[in-house]
Design a protein around this motif. Sequence first.
Motif, PDB file in Angstrom:
ATOM      1  N   ARG A  34     -70.081  -5.970  39.159  1.00 33.91           N
ATOM      2  CA  ARG A  34     -71.164  -5.694  38.733  1.00 33.91           C
ATOM      3  C   ARG A  34     -71.743  -4.985  37.770  1.00 33.91           C
ATOM      4  O   ARG A  34     -70.633  -4.859  36.680  1.00 33.91           O
ATOM      5  N   THR A  35     -73.239  -4.964  36.907  1.00 35.30           N
ATOM      6  CA  THR A  35     -73.057  -4.658  35.586  1.00 35.30           C
ATOM      7  C   THR A  35     -74.810  -4.215  35.776  1.00 35.30           C
ATOM      8  O   THR A  35     -75.383  -4.378  35.835  1.00 35.30           O
ATOM      9  N   TYR A  36     -74.761  -4.229  34.250  1.00 31.84           N
ATOM     10  CA  TYR A  36     -76.792  -3.796  33.477  1.00 31.84           C
ATOM     11  C   TYR A  36     -76.957  -5.098  32.861  1.00 31.84           C
ATOM     12  O   TYR A  36     -75.986  -5.781  32.291  1.00 31.84           O
ATOM     13  N   GLU A  37     -78.071  -5.958  33.349  1.00 32.29           N
ATOM     14  CA  GLU A  37     -78.970  -7.315  32.862  1.00 32.29           C
ATOM     15  C   GLU A  37     -79.407  -6.444  31.106  1.00 32.29           C
ATOM     16  O   GLU A  37     -80.962  -6.875  31.522  1.00 32.29           O
ATOM     17  N   ILE A  38     -78.400  -6.382  30.524  1.00 32.33           N
ATOM     18  CA  ILE A  38     -79.274  -6.209  29.305  1.00 32.33           C
ATOM     19  C   ILE A  38     -78.369  -6.955  27.694  1.00 32.33           C
ATOM     20  O   ILE A  38     -77.471  -7.450  28.626  1.00 32.33           O
ATOM     21  N   GLU A  39     -78.823  -7.205  26.956  1.00 33.81           N
ATOM     22  CA  GLU A  39     -77.870  -7.666  26.019  1.00 33.81           C
ATOM     23  C   GLU A  39     -77.225  -7.333  25.451  1.00 33.81           C
ATOM     24  O   GLU A  39     -76.892  -6.138  25.909  1.00 33.81           O
ATOM     25  N   GLY A  40     -75.922  -8.350  25.675  1.00 31.12           N
ATOM     26  CA  GLY A  40     -74.291  -8.204  25.538  1.00 31.12           C
ATOM     27  C   GLY A  40     -73.774  -7.727  26.705  1.00 31.12           C
ATOM     28  O   GLY A  40     -72.396  -8.118  26.676  1.00 31.12           O
ATOM     29  N   MET A  41     -74.509  -7.063  28.052  1.00 31.94           N
ATOM     30  CA  MET A  41     -73.110  -6.987  28.988  1.00 31.94           C
ATOM     31  C   MET A  41     -74.156  -8.077  30.753  1.00 31.94           C
ATOM     32  O   MET A  41     -73.531  -7.064  30.857  1.00 31.94           O
ATOM     33  N   GLY A  42     -74.796  -8.811  31.058  1.00 30.32           N
ATOM     34  CA  GLY A  42     -75.958  -9.201  30.597  1.00 30.32           C
ATOM     35  C   GLY A  42     -74.749 -10.301  31.950  1.00 30.32           C
ATOM     36  O   GLY A  42     -73.733 -10.896  32.267  1.00 30.32           O
ATOM     37  N   MET A  43     -74.900 -11.269  32.858  1.00 34.51           N
ATOM     38  CA  MET A  43     -74.441 -11.883  33.730  1.00 34.51           C
ATOM     39  C   MET A  43     -74.172 -12.913  32.430  1.00 34.51           C
ATOM     40  O   MET A  43     -72.610 -13.864  33.207  1.00 34.51           O
ATOM     41  N   ASP A  44     -75.152 -13.778  31.441  1.00 33.60           N
ATOM     42  CA  ASP A  44     -74.481 -14.264  31.159  1.00 33.60           C
ATOM     43  C   ASP A  44     -73.293 -14.137  29.716  1.00 33.60           C
ATOM     44  O   ASP A  44     -72.591 -15.027  29.809  1.00 33.60           O
ATOM     45  N   HIS A  45     -73.270 -12.645  29.938  1.00 32.69           N
ATOM     46  CA  HIS A  45     -72.007 -12.327  28.995  1.00 32.69           C
ATOM     47  C   HIS A  45     -70.883 -12.452  29.724  1.00 32.69           C
ATOM     48  O   HIS A  45     -69.664 -12.530  28.665  1.00 32.69           O
ATOM     49  N   ILE A  46     -70.773 -11.945  30.708  1.00 37.42           N
ATOM     50  CA  ILE A  46     -69.660 -11.326  32.062  1.00 37.42           C
ATOM     51  C   ILE A  46     -68.840 -12.890  32.270  1.00 37.42           C
ATOM     52  O   ILE A  46     -67.778 -13.297  32.228  1.00 37.42           O
ATOM     53  N   ALA A  47     -70.247 -14.153  32.499  1.00 33.21           N
ATOM     54  CA  ALA A  47     -70.086 -15.449  32.830  1.00 33.21           C
ATOM     55  C   ALA A  47     -69.139 -16.174  31.771  1.00 33.21           C
ATOM     56  O   ALA A  47     -68.165 -16.874  31.784  1.00 33.21           O
ATOM     57  N   GLY A  48     -69.945 -15.894  30.680  1.00 33.61           N
ATOM     58  CA  GLY A  48     -69.634 -16.758  29.920  1.00 33.61           C
ATOM     59  C   GLY A  48     -67.676 -16.696  29.348  1.00 33.61           C
ATOM     60  O   GLY A  48     -67.436 -17.520  29.035  1.00 33.61           O
ATOM     61  N   PHE A  49     -66.907 -15.654  29.790  1.00 27.51           N
ATOM     62  CA  PHE A  49     -65.663 -15.631  29.642  1.00 27.51           C
ATOM     63  C   PHE A  49     -65.235 -16.710  30.754  1.00 27.51           C
ATOM     64  O   PHE A  49     -63.671 -17.135  30.334  1.00 27.51           O
ATOM     65  N   TRP A  50     -65.409 -16.301  31.305  1.00 27.84           N
ATOM     66  CA  TRP A  50     -64.652 -16.825  33.101  1.00 27.84           C
ATOM     67  C   TRP A  50     -65.042 -18.064  32.895  1.00 27.84           C
ATOM     68  O   TRP A  50     -64.247 -19.649  32.329  1.00 27.84           O
ATOM     69  N   GLU A  51     -65.941 -19.218  32.407  1.00 27.54           N
ATOM     70  CA  GLU A  51     -66.389 -20.327  32.055  1.00 27.54           C
ATOM     71  C   GLU A  51     -65.734 -21.136  30.948  1.00 27.54           C
ATOM     72  O   GLU A  51     -65.438 -21.941  30.379  1.00 27.54           O
ATOM     73  N   ASP A  52     -65.541 -19.714  30.105  1.00 27.16           N
ATOM     74  CA  ASP A  52     -64.316 -20.251  28.894  1.00 27.16           C
ATOM     75  C   ASP A  52     -63.107 -21.267  29.281  1.00 27.16           C
ATOM     76  O   ASP A  52     -62.215 -21.684  28.493  1.00 27.16           O
ATOM     77  N   PHE A  53     -62.706 -20.261  30.123  1.00 28.16           N
ATOM     78  CA  PHE A  53     -61.440 -20.990  31.290  1.00 28.16           C
ATOM     79  C   PHE A  53     -61.196 -21.202  32.306  1.00 28.16           C
ATOM     80  O   PHE A  53     -60.569 -22.087  32.758  1.00 28.16           O
TER      81      PHE A  53
END
Length: 437
Positions: free
Chosen positions: A132-151
């Motif tokens: 779970r997270t807050y949808e704000i710049e730097g820590m929203g879904m895109d940023h968390i998903a980005g880590f997993w997508e890199d791998f």
Amino acid sequence: MIPSANVLSRHPFPCSRVLGRFPARVQCGADFDASTVKSSKRRGRKGKKGGGAKKAKEEEKFQGLDPADRWRSPQDVEYAMEELPHPIVGGVIQGAMDRYFDQNPPMSALMDDLFQKKYSESRVAFDYLEFRTYEIEGMGMDHIAGFWEDFGYTKVEDHDISEFDVTYRWLAPPSGKALPRIVICSIKLEVLSEQSQQMIKKRLGTWPEMAKKHVSGAIAARATPWDAPTLDEFDRLYTESEFSAWVLISGYGISCAALSVNEMSNPVYRFGKPPTPVTLEGILEGVAENPTFLLNPGDEAEVLHTNDAGTIAQFATMANVLEYIFADGQRMVVVGSYLSCVERSILPECKDEKGAGSKRSHLYDGIDPGLMQKMLYSTAMALPMTAEQLNVQKEIHNRAQMDGYNLRGEGDPEEEAIIDRYLEIIMAEKQQQHNAN
């Protein structure tokens, strides 16, 4: 930084280590495979080399394992090589799961009950992990998903759950890898009052800027990467949004680990002992028999939920509770994480295939919005109790067990009378203690 949470519930099982490095396809105690056992049986009676002696040696090795490790795979290195797209992914998942089980000992105790006793021949696998997270710049879904997508993970789809003002995204693991799906739930600050928005931003501090580089460390860390709120701040936010309050005190911790019945349903035949097939109903029964857990009814009376198409079935526990130390030094029992279990139906076009259901490609995929909404009730309805209330509840169950009663929490009149009797005794003892002081 938030102090480590001290979980109030303690169980007599050794739960200091976490579930087997995610051995979704690595069998529990993978050294002891069926072919070895059968070979030993054929040759053991004749006393040939490698027969009965080999079997006895392997049995001795299994018996020598720490009880907490019998359902955890010792094949960490082999698993990392075969299943993980990169060692970093393994480290992040392991760290997140360590935190999940360390802060929720009842979950470990339940897993010990299920996979040491009832399903001791079965491997353990997870369908998905929820963050779970807050949808704000730097820590929203895109940023968390980005880590997993890199791998190697890939975004599949987003869904809105309007009842909770939450959006979630689910990611599929790399092709051919028996890793859990990843679910990221997020809430926009705009749905909260201006006062709550300012308080959250104040507590987050500079983390949103740092999160872009350190999201993996935050997921694996045992502490939340921003300042703890005061009790008053938490209470005000909780009245607006339970989900937001959960994120504020739990950060990137796993909110739900969902077991996969499909990937646990092929037991290992070991030492002549007939295996017990894993079923959704069997796990549900095991959880219901445990007095520590309540089951999540969602927004209906039933605890076993299916999606509209009838292709996915799922149940969940209510969230665990733990004691939290706030920034002003006050303590209160708050909502932690929960455990779920998922079973997926076989696709019609795969039902006639050899080994139907043995591969993920044979099964219905996806994270159903209707089921996800029901799962969110696991924390939303797990209202915090005071530490005193929780201790009294634990004392009632402990005394009942010592006297031979198994309290199931099903509202039975006879059981309610037993609870009332113990409650009366405990409160009388507390009053006597208070008077004596």
